[in-house]
Scaffold this motif. Structure first.
Motif, PDB file in Angstrom:
ATOM      1  N   PHE A   1       5.057 -15.404  11.886  1.00 38.00           N
ATOM      2  CA  PHE A   1       5.508 -13.973  11.481  1.00 38.00           C
ATOM      3  C   PHE A   1       5.412 -13.556  10.276  1.00 38.00           C
ATOM      4  CE2 PHE A   1       9.072 -10.603  11.740  1.00 38.00           C
ATOM      5  CZ  PHE A   1       8.168  -9.694  12.564  1.00 38.00           C
ATOM      6  N   LEU A   2       5.878 -14.220   9.466  1.00 37.31           N
ATOM      7  CA  LEU A   2       5.946 -13.852   7.788  1.00 37.31           C
ATOM      8  C   LEU A   2       4.454 -13.955   7.396  1.00 37.31           C
ATOM      9  CD1 LEU A   2       8.824 -16.013   6.528  1.00 37.31           C
ATOM     10  CD2 LEU A   2       8.818 -13.553   7.177  1.00 37.31           C
ATOM     11  N   GLU A   3       3.375 -14.548   8.106  1.00 33.88           N
ATOM     12  CA  GLU A   3       2.129 -14.491   7.726  1.00 33.88           C
ATOM     13  C   GLU A   3       1.430 -13.188   8.082  1.00 33.88           C
ATOM     14  OE1 GLU A   3      -2.057 -16.597   8.433  1.00 33.88           O
ATOM     15  OE2 GLU A   3      -0.455 -17.616   9.538  1.00 33.88           O
ATOM     16  N   LEU A   4       1.963 -12.728   9.133  1.00 29.01           N
ATOM     17  CA  LEU A   4       1.397 -11.352   9.879  1.00 29.01           C
ATOM     18  C   LEU A   4       2.028 -10.426   9.001  1.00 29.01           C
ATOM     19  CD1 LEU A   4       0.302  -9.669  12.073  1.00 29.01           C
ATOM     20  CD2 LEU A   4       2.569  -9.846  13.141  1.00 29.01           C
ATOM     21  N   MET A   5       3.267 -10.368   8.474  1.00 29.65           N
ATOM     22  CA  MET A   5       3.939  -9.478   7.988  1.00 29.65           C
ATOM     23  C   MET A   5       3.634  -9.360   6.315  1.00 29.65           C
ATOM     24  SD  MET A   5       5.324  -7.691  10.327  1.00 29.65           S
ATOM     25  CE  MET A   5       6.005  -6.475   8.632  1.00 29.65           C
ATOM     26  N   ARG A   6       2.959 -10.322   5.686  1.00 30.68           N
ATOM     27  CA  ARG A   6       2.248 -10.405   4.513  1.00 30.68           C
ATOM     28  C   ARG A   6       1.213  -9.553   4.562  1.00 30.68           C
ATOM     29  NH1 ARG A   6       4.535 -15.558   3.654  1.00 30.68           N
ATOM     30  NH2 ARG A   6       2.684 -16.563   4.892  1.00 30.68           N
ATOM     31  N   LEU A   7       0.022  -9.866   5.651  1.00 31.83           N
ATOM     32  CA  LEU A   7      -1.040  -9.092   5.771  1.00 31.83           C
ATOM     33  C   LEU A   7      -0.608  -7.597   6.132  1.00 31.83           C
ATOM     34  CD1 LEU A   7      -4.027  -8.925   6.072  1.00 31.83           C
ATOM     35  CD2 LEU A   7      -3.714  -9.813   8.526  1.00 31.83           C
ATOM     36  N   VAL A   8       0.502  -7.449   6.646  1.00 33.36           N
ATOM     37  CA  VAL A   8       0.711  -5.834   7.080  1.00 33.36           C
ATOM     38  C   VAL A   8       0.958  -5.174   6.022  1.00 33.36           C
ATOM     39  CG1 VAL A   8       2.403  -4.460   7.976  1.00 33.36           C
ATOM     40  CG2 VAL A   8       1.234  -6.200   9.489  1.00 33.36           C
ATOM     41  N   ILE A   9       1.977  -5.730   4.905  1.00 30.51           N
ATOM     42  CA  ILE A   9       2.346  -5.262   3.553  1.00 30.51           C
ATOM     43  C   ILE A   9       1.182  -4.921   2.719  1.00 30.51           C
ATOM     44  CG2 ILE A   9       3.703  -5.693   1.632  1.00 30.51           C
ATOM     45  CD1 ILE A   9       5.719  -7.469   3.433  1.00 30.51           C
ATOM     46  N   HIS A  10       0.345  -5.901   2.516  1.00 28.44           N
ATOM     47  CA  HIS A  10      -0.876  -5.876   1.766  1.00 28.44           C
ATOM     48  C   HIS A  10      -1.489  -4.316   2.406  1.00 28.44           C
ATOM     49  CE1 HIS A  10      -4.517  -6.543  -0.479  1.00 28.44           C
ATOM     50  NE2 HIS A  10      -5.180  -6.451   0.576  1.00 28.44           N
ATOM     51  N   HIS A  11      -2.027  -4.374   3.664  1.00 30.99           N
ATOM     52  CA  HIS A  11      -2.822  -3.417   4.285  1.00 30.99           C
ATOM     53  C   HIS A  11      -1.981  -2.166   4.202  1.00 30.99           C
ATOM     54  CE1 HIS A  11      -5.301  -1.997   7.549  1.00 30.99           C
ATOM     55  NE2 HIS A  11      -4.336  -1.209   7.942  1.00 30.99           N
ATOM     56  N   VAL A  12      -0.731  -2.046   4.266  1.00 28.90           N
ATOM     57  CA  VAL A  12      -0.007  -0.730   4.191  1.00 28.90           C
ATOM     58  C   VAL A  12       0.101  -0.082   2.837  1.00 28.90           C
ATOM     59  CG1 VAL A  12       2.619   0.234   4.207  1.00 28.90           C
ATOM     60  CG2 VAL A  12       1.674  -1.162   5.969  1.00 28.90           C
ATOM     61  N   ALA A  13       0.223  -1.237   1.805  1.00 30.50           N
ATOM     62  CA  ALA A  13      -0.107  -0.835   0.127  1.00 30.50           C
ATOM     63  C   ALA A  13      -1.383  -0.162   0.106  1.00 30.50           C
ATOM     64  CB  ALA A  13       0.030  -1.963  -0.468  1.00 30.50           C
ATOM     65  N   ASP A  14      -2.524  -0.705   0.731  1.00 27.02           N
ATOM     66  CA  ASP A  14      -3.709  -0.108   0.567  1.00 27.02           C
ATOM     67  C   ASP A  14      -3.740   1.320   1.077  1.00 27.02           C
ATOM     68  OD1 ASP A  14      -5.031  -2.024  -1.066  1.00 27.02           O
ATOM     69  OD2 ASP A  14      -5.869  -3.358   0.829  1.00 27.02           O
ATOM     70  N   GLU A  15      -3.412   1.514   2.338  1.00 24.37           N
ATOM     71  CA  GLU A  15      -3.288   2.696   2.943  1.00 24.37           C
ATOM     72  C   GLU A  15      -2.591   3.773   2.217  1.00 24.37           C
ATOM     73  OE1 GLU A  15      -4.474   1.733   7.462  1.00 24.37           O
ATOM     74  OE2 GLU A  15      -2.540   2.395   7.271  1.00 24.37           O
ATOM     75  N   GLU A  16      -1.476   3.493   1.855  1.00 32.43           N
ATOM     76  CA  GLU A  16      -0.640   4.377   1.180  1.00 32.43           C
ATOM     77  C   GLU A  16      -1.065   4.846  -0.250  1.00 32.43           C
ATOM     78  OE1 GLU A  16       3.704   4.135   2.134  1.00 32.43           O
ATOM     79  OE2 GLU A  16       3.311   4.017   4.201  1.00 32.43           O
ATOM     80  N   THR A  17      -1.660   3.913  -0.865  1.00 34.47           N
ATOM     81  CA  THR A  17      -2.129   4.270  -2.247  1.00 34.47           C
ATOM     82  C   THR A  17      -3.497   4.733  -2.424  1.00 34.47           C
ATOM     83  OG1 THR A  17      -2.820   1.877  -2.725  1.00 34.47           O
ATOM     84  CG2 THR A  17      -0.468   2.390  -3.454  1.00 34.47           C
TER      85      THR A  17
END
Length: 211
Positions: free
Chosen positions: A111-127
């Motif tokens: 689950f933490l591996e999934l969320m690390r990928l999500v956090i990286h993905h979200v950062a790219d989208e929002e910036t």
């Protein structure tokens, strides 16, 4: 899209940011020592939210962006990241079916591996991607938001009971009531917009038939 609908429909970029916030709010409630039942609810809630969110982006947001920023590195890697998320979601769903698997450290790690990928993905989208959309597609954001609202209603309808149940188990009573009310409101607005659109189309068809 008429002016009233445009005013009450969130822009597509606002809806994407809201999705990001919802997933992160659930993630921040996850703890390794959390009970099996609540862990399962938290993970299933996040997985369903991510699946719907990814499909909405792939069907509506990314195609619109590709029309104005084709070849962008961040945009091009978004689909492969979604595919990787889906792979991990499938693994987590399989683990969720067994209480003993949820108790294993491997479940927390996945689950933490999934969320690390999500956090990286979200950062790219929002910036990058969301500001680019607001700069390059200012006149389309409302219409795209309405398209996303309609499609979300279709995608969520078969999973409404699961989403409501996991939301209630994921949040304390007060927060769950607020989240359930927000979800119900979003569905109601989506249904209203869809109904208005259908009535408008039907009226146009009848008018042409009479003439």
């Amino acid at each position: 899209m008429n002016a009233v609908t445009e005013r009450i429909t969130p822009s597509i970029t606002s809806m994407i940011r809201l999705d990001h916030s919802q997933v992160m709010a659930v993630f921040h409630r996850y703890r390794p020592e959390t009970s099996i039942g609540r862990k399962r609810a938290l993970v299933k809630n996040v997985c369903l939210s991510l699946e719907v969110h990814a499909q909405l982006e792939e069907e509506i947001f990314y195609p619109a962006l590709r029309n104005v920023m084709s070849g962008d590195d961040v945009l091009e890697k978004s689909q492969p990241e979604h595919d990787r998320m889906r792979q991990m979601i499938g693994e987590l769903r399989q683990m969720c079916s067994n209480d003993s698997s949820i108790q294993e450290p491997a479940f927390d790690e996945k689950f933490l591996e999934l969320m690390r990928l999500v956090i990286h993905h979200v950062a790219d989208e929002e910036t990058r991607l969301l500001p680019a959309a607001e700069r390059l597609l200012p006149d389309q954001l409302g219409r795209l938001g309405m398209d996303m609202t309609k499609r979300r209603l279709e995608l969520m309808k078969p999973h409404a009971a699961e989403f409501a149940e996991t939301t209630v188990r994921s949040f304390p009573a007060g927060a769950a009531a607020g989240a359930a009310l927000l979800t119900a409101g979003a569905v109601a607005v989506g249904a209203m917009l869809l109904s208005r659109s259908n009535r408008k189309n039907m009226g146009s068809s009848m008018s042409r038939w009479r003439h």
